[in-house]
Design a protein around this motif. Structure first.
Motif, PDB file in Angstrom:
ATOM      1  N   TYR A  99      41.972  35.907  44.276  1.00  0.00           N
ATOM      2  CA  TYR A  99      42.812  36.790  43.477  1.00  0.00           C
ATOM      3  C   TYR A  99      44.286  36.478  43.650  1.00  0.00           C
ATOM      4  O   TYR A  99      45.134  37.335  43.456  1.00  0.00           O
ATOM      5  CB  TYR A  99      42.529  38.252  43.819  1.00  0.00           C
ATOM      6  CG  TYR A  99      41.065  38.578  43.777  1.00  0.00           C
ATOM      7  CD1 TYR A  99      40.362  38.847  44.937  1.00  0.00           C
ATOM      8  CD2 TYR A  99      40.374  38.585  42.567  1.00  0.00           C
ATOM      9  CE1 TYR A  99      39.006  39.124  44.900  1.00  0.00           C
ATOM     10  CE2 TYR A  99      39.021  38.868  42.524  1.00  0.00           C
ATOM     11  CZ  TYR A  99      38.341  39.145  43.695  1.00  0.00           C
ATOM     12  OH  TYR A  99      37.003  39.414  43.667  1.00  0.00           O
ATOM     13  N   ASN A 100      44.578  35.258  44.070  1.00  0.00           N
ATOM     14  CA  ASN A 100      45.960  34.809  44.228  1.00  0.00           C
ATOM     15  C   ASN A 100      46.716  35.608  45.272  1.00  0.00           C
ATOM     16  O   ASN A 100      47.927  35.762  45.169  1.00  0.00           O
ATOM     17  CB  ASN A 100      46.692  34.869  42.890  1.00  0.00           C
ATOM     18  CG  ASN A 100      47.729  33.769  42.769  1.00  0.00           C
ATOM     19  OD1 ASN A 100      47.765  32.848  43.561  1.00  0.00           O
ATOM     20  ND2 ASN A 100      48.593  33.876  41.784  1.00  0.00           N
TER      21      ASN A 100
ATOM     22  N   TYR B  31      48.113  41.428  36.771  1.00  0.00           N
ATOM     23  CA  TYR B  31      46.813  40.935  37.214  1.00  0.00           C
ATOM     24  C   TYR B  31      46.384  41.647  38.485  1.00  0.00           C
ATOM     25  O   TYR B  31      45.238  41.985  38.682  1.00  0.00           O
ATOM     26  CB  TYR B  31      46.903  39.429  37.437  1.00  0.00           C
ATOM     27  CG  TYR B  31      45.574  38.778  37.678  1.00  0.00           C
ATOM     28  CD1 TYR B  31      45.195  38.408  38.961  1.00  0.00           C
ATOM     29  CD2 TYR B  31      44.700  38.529  36.632  1.00  0.00           C
ATOM     30  CE1 TYR B  31      43.974  37.814  39.188  1.00  0.00           C
ATOM     31  CE2 TYR B  31      43.478  37.939  36.850  1.00  0.00           C
ATOM     32  CZ  TYR B  31      43.119  37.585  38.135  1.00  0.00           C
ATOM     33  OH  TYR B  31      41.908  37.007  38.370  1.00  0.00           O
ATOM     34  N   ASN B  32      47.336  41.850  39.397  1.00  0.00           N
ATOM     35  CA  ASN B  32      47.078  42.649  40.589  1.00  0.00           C
ATOM     36  C   ASN B  32      48.407  43.121  41.175  1.00  0.00           C
ATOM     37  O   ASN B  32      49.484  42.762  40.678  1.00  0.00           O
ATOM     38  CB  ASN B  32      46.246  41.897  41.642  1.00  0.00           C
ATOM     39  CG  ASN B  32      46.936  40.651  42.184  1.00  0.00           C
ATOM     40  OD1 ASN B  32      48.133  40.650  42.432  1.00  0.00           O
ATOM     41  ND2 ASN B  32      46.170  39.592  42.398  1.00  0.00           N
ATOM     42  N   GLN B  51      43.354  44.950  42.733  1.00  0.00           N
ATOM     43  CA  GLN B  51      43.131  44.315  41.445  1.00  0.00           C
ATOM     44  C   GLN B  51      43.482  45.299  40.324  1.00  0.00           C
ATOM     45  O   GLN B  51      43.423  46.513  40.512  1.00  0.00           O
ATOM     46  CB  GLN B  51      41.667  43.886  41.315  1.00  0.00           C
ATOM     47  CG  GLN B  51      41.271  42.775  42.264  1.00  0.00           C
ATOM     48  CD  GLN B  51      42.059  41.505  42.024  1.00  0.00           C
ATOM     49  OE1 GLN B  51      42.305  41.117  40.886  1.00  0.00           O
ATOM     50  NE2 GLN B  51      42.489  40.868  43.083  1.00  0.00           N
ATOM     51  N   SER B  52      43.802  44.767  39.145  1.00  0.00           N
ATOM     52  CA  SER B  52      44.207  45.625  38.031  1.00  0.00           C
ATOM     53  C   SER B  52      43.092  46.574  37.600  1.00  0.00           C
ATOM     54  O   SER B  52      43.358  47.633  37.028  1.00  0.00           O
ATOM     55  CB  SER B  52      44.654  44.775  36.843  1.00  0.00           C
ATOM     56  OG  SER B  52      43.588  43.968  36.392  1.00  0.00           O
ATOM     57  N   LYS B  68      47.716  51.730  36.553  1.00  0.00           N
ATOM     58  CA  LYS B  68      48.312  50.675  35.757  1.00  0.00           C
ATOM     59  C   LYS B  68      48.912  51.205  34.458  1.00  0.00           C
ATOM     60  O   LYS B  68      49.973  50.754  34.024  1.00  0.00           O
ATOM     61  CB  LYS B  68      47.254  49.610  35.449  1.00  0.00           C
ATOM     62  CG  LYS B  68      47.835  48.266  35.066  1.00  0.00           C
ATOM     63  CD  LYS B  68      46.764  47.219  34.933  1.00  0.00           C
ATOM     64  CE  LYS B  68      46.013  47.362  33.642  1.00  0.00           C
ATOM     65  NZ  LYS B  68      45.259  46.151  33.276  1.00  0.00           N
ATOM     66  N   SER B  96      48.224  35.109  35.060  1.00  0.00           N
ATOM     67  CA  SER B  96      46.785  35.136  35.278  1.00  0.00           C
ATOM     68  C   SER B  96      46.508  34.855  36.744  1.00  0.00           C
ATOM     69  O   SER B  96      47.409  34.571  37.507  1.00  0.00           O
ATOM     70  CB  SER B  96      46.088  34.072  34.426  1.00  0.00           C
ATOM     71  OG  SER B  96      46.396  32.775  34.928  1.00  0.00           O
ATOM     72  N   GLY B  97      45.239  34.954  37.118  1.00  0.00           N
ATOM     73  CA  GLY B  97      44.889  34.722  38.505  1.00  0.00           C
ATOM     74  C   GLY B  97      45.165  33.303  38.935  1.00  0.00           C
ATOM     75  O   GLY B  97      45.494  33.044  40.084  1.00  0.00           O
ATOM     76  N   GLY B 100      49.524  32.840  37.855  1.00  0.00           N
ATOM     77  CA  GLY B 100      50.417  33.979  37.876  1.00  0.00           C
ATOM     78  C   GLY B 100      51.556  33.845  38.865  1.00  0.00           C
ATOM     79  O   GLY B 100      51.545  32.997  39.764  1.00  0.00           O
TER      80      GLY B 100
END
Lengths: 113, 114
Positions: A99-100, B31-32, B51-52, B68, B96-97, B100
């Motif tokens: 998830y980065n 994204y998160n 996470q989102s 969110k 994006s993952g 990002g």
């Protein structure tokens, strides 16, 4: 132990010197990042890399350059340091499958006289 | 352009108190969201990642929530201790993952008095 390392931790140099800040990670991460942080201010992304031979400039304009010849190593170079480069430089890494989530090194505090 | 704001900028509380740190962001397309801790002159330590699609995450005495749609996140610290004294940063991942970027707030500096 998997970790991310930065050297030197502190550096005081004179104007005009060429310097390289080292960053290495043993976490097996494909992505690496450099951030700049002035005292009391937010972090700004200055460079990033998604893998070997991949480098991109970040959101904050920087006169520094980076290279990514090996997965674990992401050095940052200033060809001619100036007092305006005085700041803290933070290196980070992340894996695509996590998830980065970014993990940070201890930072290098640079002072240019 | 995504902007992240943290309120308050500084907070001082007596030991044992429960507290809430706030984080807001202007664009809900994230994204998160990640909460970090930074000790003076040190790097960042990742505390929690939401996470989102999630509403909250918990780790020990820490609980982070995410709304969110309203662009808000809170970090709840239970039974604060002097060792919790540090700057707490929130950051949102945009893009994006895979590609990002993290956008950071300026942080909340917390002091817990014995």
């Amino acid at each position: 132990e998997a970790d991310i390392y930065q050297t030197p931790r502190y550096l005081v140099i004179g104007t005009g010197k060429k310097i390289t800040l080292e960053c290495s990670q043993t976490m097996g991460h494909d992505k690496m990042y450099w951030y700049q942080q002035d005292p009391g201010m937010e972090l700004h992304l200055i460079h990033y890399s998604y893998g070997v031979n991949s480098t991109e400039k970040g959101d904050l304009s920087s006169e520094s350059t980076v290279s990514r010849i090996r997965t674990e190593h992401f050095p940052l170079t200033l060809e001619s340091a100036r007092p305006s480069h005085t700041s803290q430089y933070l290196c980070a890494s992340s894996a695509t499958n996590s998830y980065n989530e970014q993990f940070f090194g201890p930072g290098t505090r640079l002072t240019v006289l | 352009k995504q902007e992240v704001t943290q309120i308050p900028a500084a907070l001082s509380v007596p030991e044992g108190e429960n507290l809430v740190l706030n984080c807001s962001f202007t664009d809900s397309a994230i994204y998160n969201l990640q909460w970090f801790r930074q000790d003076p002159g040190k790097g960042l330590t990742s505390l929690l990642l939401i996470q989102s699609s999630q509403r909250e995450q918990t780790s020990g005495r820490l609980n982070a929530s995410l709304d969110k749609s309203s662009g808000r996140s809170t970090l709840y610290i239970a039974a604060s201790q002097p060792g919790d004294s540090a700057t707490y940063l929130c950051a949102v991942l945009i893009g994006s993952g895979n590609t990002g970027k993290l956008i950071f707030g300026q942080g909340t500096t917390l002091q817990v008095k014995p």
